[in-house]
Scaffold this active site. Structure first.
Site, short mmCIF file in Angstrom:
data_model
loop_
_atom_site.label_atom_id
_atom_site.label_comp_id
_atom_site.label_asym_id
_atom_site.label_seq_id
_atom_site.Cartn_x
_atom_site.Cartn_y
_atom_site.Cartn_z
CB CYS A 98 -0.99 -0.03 1.16
SG CYS A 98 -2.37 1.13 0.95
CG HIS A 185 -3.66 -3.37 3.25
ND1 HIS A 185 -2.56 -2.91 3.95
CD2 HIS A 185 -4.26 -2.28 2.71
CE1 HIS A 185 -2.51 -1.58 3.86
NE2 HIS A 185 -3.53 -1.18 3.11
CD GLU A 187 -1.03 -5.48 5.72
OE1 GLU A 187 -1.01 -4.23 5.81
OE2 GLU A 187 -1.05 -6.07 4.61
#
Length: 243
Positions: A98, A185, A187
């Protein structure tokens, strides 16, 4: 011998989110711990001016996401860009997610700016347009949780696009087989993404907000992307050990 990963954390979560999710570095560590590749982690919060000591080397450096703009002029962002450029010229392996994806592109000659189409939210699908050995297991497309209003609009010279969508043409890129940028993302968990949507709800139309919330019910391949990222580092570390 485990891979050594330096995580350059580029945000500080507000107290209510930090209490539940710790921070972006912790999210990555939890994610990478699900992949069957041994990794040791060293975390430095660059917003607070933390960096590895001179002479310290790692197999790779990962720049996390952030609420800041990659093209911002805050001193910590400008210092991070210089640090990334230095690491690149030293031949190090760099990854960004990002904000980190955008900052890598900017630091290495590309362009990142506000997305003309507004916010990217929820679970989004991207077509894989270029395949490499480290993309194992292979996919024809990938779905990831996204949360961004900026994106890379022009890749650095000689960079190759790996994944793309109509909204985000440069969703994943590689450069010189040692730089990997990912706009989504891997994560994020759906729960964390939902908490972000709630916090930022006033920034979206009611329809856009509901679409994003509903999309979080769909599956996403964050763990696969984590595997790809570690494969990428592992492949590069083997090349460095030979040379």
């Amino acid at each position: 011998m485990p891979l050594s990963l330096c995580i350059l954390e580029t945000d500080i979560l507000p107290p209510d989110l930090a209490e539940r999710y710790d921070g972006y570095a912790a999210m990555f560590i939890r994610l990478f711990d699900t992949v069957s590749i041994d990794v040791t982690f060293s975390v430095f919060n660059v917003v607070n001016g933390e960096y590895p000591a001179d002479g310290t080397r790692f197999d790779a450096y990962l720049i996390t996401g952030s609420k800041a703009d990659s093209f911002g002029t805050e001193p910590w962002i400008l210092r991070l860009k210089e640090y990334v450029q230095e690491r690149y010229h030293r031949g190090d392996t760099l990854l960004g997610v990002c904000f980190g994806h955008q900052l890598l592109a900017l630091a290495l000659g590309g362009v990142a700016e506000r997305a003309a189409g507004g916010w990217g939210l929820g679970v989004q699908r991207f077509d894989i347009v270029q395949s490499y050995a480290w993309q194992s297991p292979p996919l024809q497309d990938v779905s990831l949780i996204v949360s961004h209003q900026d994106q890379v609009t022009s890749l650095p010279p000689n960079a190759q696009c790996v994944a793309s969508s109509d909204y985000c043409p440069h969703a994943v890129f590689v450069l010189d087989d040692r730089v990997l940028g990912v706009q989504g993302h891997p994560e994020f968990t759906p729960d964390y993404a939902y908490q972000l949507l709630v916090k930022r709800q006033s920034s979206f139309s009611p329809e856009r907000y509901e679409q994003a919330v509903t999309s979080l019910e769909r599956s996403h391949q964050g763990q696969v992307i984590a595997q790809w990222m570690l494969n990428f580092i592992l492949e590069r570390s083997k090349v460095r050990s030979i040379t």
